[in-house]
Design an enzyme around this catalytic site. Structure first.
Site, PDB file in Angstrom:
ATOM      1  N   LYS A 129       3.675   6.405   1.831  1.00  0.00           N
ATOM      2  CA  LYS A 129       2.886   7.233   2.751  1.00  0.00           C
ATOM      3  C   LYS A 129       2.530   6.426   4.006  1.00  0.00           C
ATOM      4  O   LYS A 129       2.682   6.890   5.132  1.00  0.00           O
ATOM      5  CB  LYS A 129       1.605   7.728   2.054  1.00  0.00           C
ATOM      6  CG  LYS A 129       1.876   8.786   0.993  1.00  0.00           C
ATOM      7  CD  LYS A 129       0.661   9.092   0.115  1.00  0.00           C
ATOM      8  CE  LYS A 129       1.058  10.059  -0.999  1.00  0.00           C
ATOM      9  NZ  LYS A 129      -0.001  10.365  -1.949  1.00  0.00           N
ATOM     10  N   ASP A 141      -5.504  16.117   1.962  1.00  0.00           N
ATOM     11  CA  ASP A 141      -4.944  16.442   0.645  1.00  0.00           C
ATOM     12  C   ASP A 141      -5.332  17.857   0.222  1.00  0.00           C
ATOM     13  O   ASP A 141      -4.802  18.374  -0.764  1.00  0.00           O
ATOM     14  CB  ASP A 141      -5.553  15.480  -0.390  1.00  0.00           C
ATOM     15  CG  ASP A 141      -4.530  14.577  -1.022  1.00  0.00           C
ATOM     16  OD1 ASP A 141      -3.334  14.815  -0.843  1.00  0.00           O
ATOM     17  OD2 ASP A 141      -4.954  13.637  -1.712  1.00  0.00           O
ATOM     18  N   GLN A 195      -5.970   8.159  -3.263  1.00  0.00           N
ATOM     19  CA  GLN A 195      -4.884   8.344  -4.232  1.00  0.00           C
ATOM     20  C   GLN A 195      -5.435   8.547  -5.643  1.00  0.00           C
ATOM     21  O   GLN A 195      -6.335   7.822  -6.086  1.00  0.00           O
ATOM     22  CB  GLN A 195      -3.939   7.118  -4.189  1.00  0.00           C
ATOM     23  CG  GLN A 195      -2.701   7.245  -5.046  1.00  0.00           C
ATOM     24  CD  GLN A 195      -1.686   8.280  -4.528  1.00  0.00           C
ATOM     25  OE1 GLN A 195      -1.717   8.680  -3.368  1.00  0.00           O
ATOM     26  NE2 GLN A 195      -0.793   8.724  -5.390  1.00  0.00           N
TER      27      GLN A 195
HETATM   28  N1  GUN Z   1      -1.389  11.414  -6.945  1.00  0.00           N
HETATM   29  C1  GUN Z   1      -0.197  12.047  -7.149  1.00  0.00           C
HETATM   30  N2  GUN Z   1       0.027  12.961  -6.181  1.00  0.00           N
HETATM   31  C2  GUN Z   1      -1.046  12.910  -5.351  1.00  0.00           C
HETATM   32  C3  GUN Z   1      -1.384  13.625  -4.164  1.00  0.00           C
HETATM   33  O1  GUN Z   1      -0.665  14.501  -3.664  1.00  0.00           O
HETATM   34  N3  GUN Z   1      -2.589  13.278  -3.605  1.00  0.00           N
HETATM   35  C4  GUN Z   1      -3.395  12.332  -4.146  1.00  0.00           C
HETATM   36  N4  GUN Z   1      -4.543  12.067  -3.531  1.00  0.00           N
HETATM   37  N5  GUN Z   1      -3.097  11.658  -5.241  1.00  0.00           N
HETATM   38  C5  GUN Z   1      -1.928  11.949  -5.835  1.00  0.00           C
END
Ligand code: GUN
Length: 294
Positions: free
Chosen positions: A53, A120, A97
């Site tokens: 990311k 998110d 995350q």
């Molecule tokens: N862990 C796995 N996928 C995601 C996501 O799309 N966002 C977040 N914050 N954590 C994740």
């Protein structure tokens, strides 16, 4: 029939290139969108996702900031970081995350994020807006699935979509998005009776259960569109390499479906592209550059 293989990697690259061009133009006017990614603990899969990311954000011209906290960090420390990022004018998007280490209340942390920076789409405020059909920030993986369906799986109105999995991250929000697009939506899960029969009724199958190759080709209605959200790492056999597979038995399903996403290279790359799209949207909305999309 051999299904169309939906190339999410290429589609995400096209989206990213368009986004990069808009951001380059905006930077010349002094506006640079800022994304902060918070990783707590040392989960190896999360570390890879977060690095991807941050790298893609930098490549596209975002101001990208990574924050790493040890697994021993307490809830108060994570909350303090989120509040500092809420107050930082250079930051338009905050992603914490998941999963968070044991002992930290993920709901408390997520709901501490300013909804205007919740790229998110996981705060209760943005989840509520989605259910109500109001403008807001939408979770990245469901948004990526919808963009792929629009490009390769239409028309959506009137189609019967079966969503397998009821997580807050994927299953629940994708069901809402499909409902808004006039699909008839069935939500299936681990307690659903006769899941194969339910899936056989679907024009669109969204598999988001996290169980390797659980959905078999014999479950798929001929001509259906299959979106596989699963990312399952299979252990390496003694004489070979480990593999990543989805929740759908790809080769079997591709014999019957009209179109299907592969794993890897399907939904996964769309998640990052949509995170950056959301961050750009948050930046424009927060700075009064345009109304909220998408
Ligand atoms: N862990 C796995 N996928 C995601 C996501 O799309 N966002 C977040 N914050 N954590 C994740």
């Amino acid at each position: 029939m051999t299904a169309l293989r939906i190339d999410g990697k290429a589609f995400a690259a096209t989206l990213a290139a368009a986004l990069g061009a808009e951001i380059a133009a905006s930077a010349s006017g002094g506006v640079v969108p800022g994304l902060a990614v918070v990783l707590v603990g040392d989960d190896p899969a999360s570390a890879i996702y977060v690095a991807n990311k941050e790298r893609t954000a930098k490549q596209l011209g975002f101001h990208s900031v990574g924050h790493r906290l040890p697994a021993s960090a307490g809830e108060a420390e994570v909350l303090a970081l989120v509040r500092a990022l809420n107050a930082d004018p250079a930051i338009d998007g905050i992603l914490v995350q998941l999963p968070l280490p044991k002992g930290i209340d993920a709901r408390r942390i997520i709901d501490a994020i300013d909804p205007a920076k919740d790229v998110d789409g996981l705060t209760a405020v943005n989840a509520g807006r989605l259910v109500l059909g109001e403008a807001g920030l939408v979770p990245c993986t469901p948004l990526g699935c919808l963009l792929l369906l629009d490009a390769f799986g239409g028309p959506l109105a009137g189609a019967h979509a079966v969503v397998i999995g009821r997580s807050n991250l994927v299953g629940k929000p994708i069901a809402q998005l499909l409902l808004q697009r006039d699909c008839t939506v069935t939500m299936a899960h681990s307690r659903t009776r006769d899941l194969p029969a339910v899936v056989r009724g679907a024009d669109i199958v969204i598999a988001a259960v996290g169980r390797p190759e659980m959905v078999r080709g014999s479950w798929i209605k001929p001509g259906a569109v299959v979106i596989d959200v699963g990312i399952n790492r299979l252990p390496a056999p003694p004489d070979g390499k480990g593999r990543i597979v989805g929740d759908v038995a790809y080769a079997e399903a591709a014999e019957v479906a009209r179109a299907i996403t592969p794993v890897p290279g399907g939904v996964g790359p769309m998640t990052i592209a949509c995170l950056l799209r959301n961050t750009w949207q948050a930046c424009r909305t927060r700075r009064g550059l345009s109304a909220a999309g998408p």
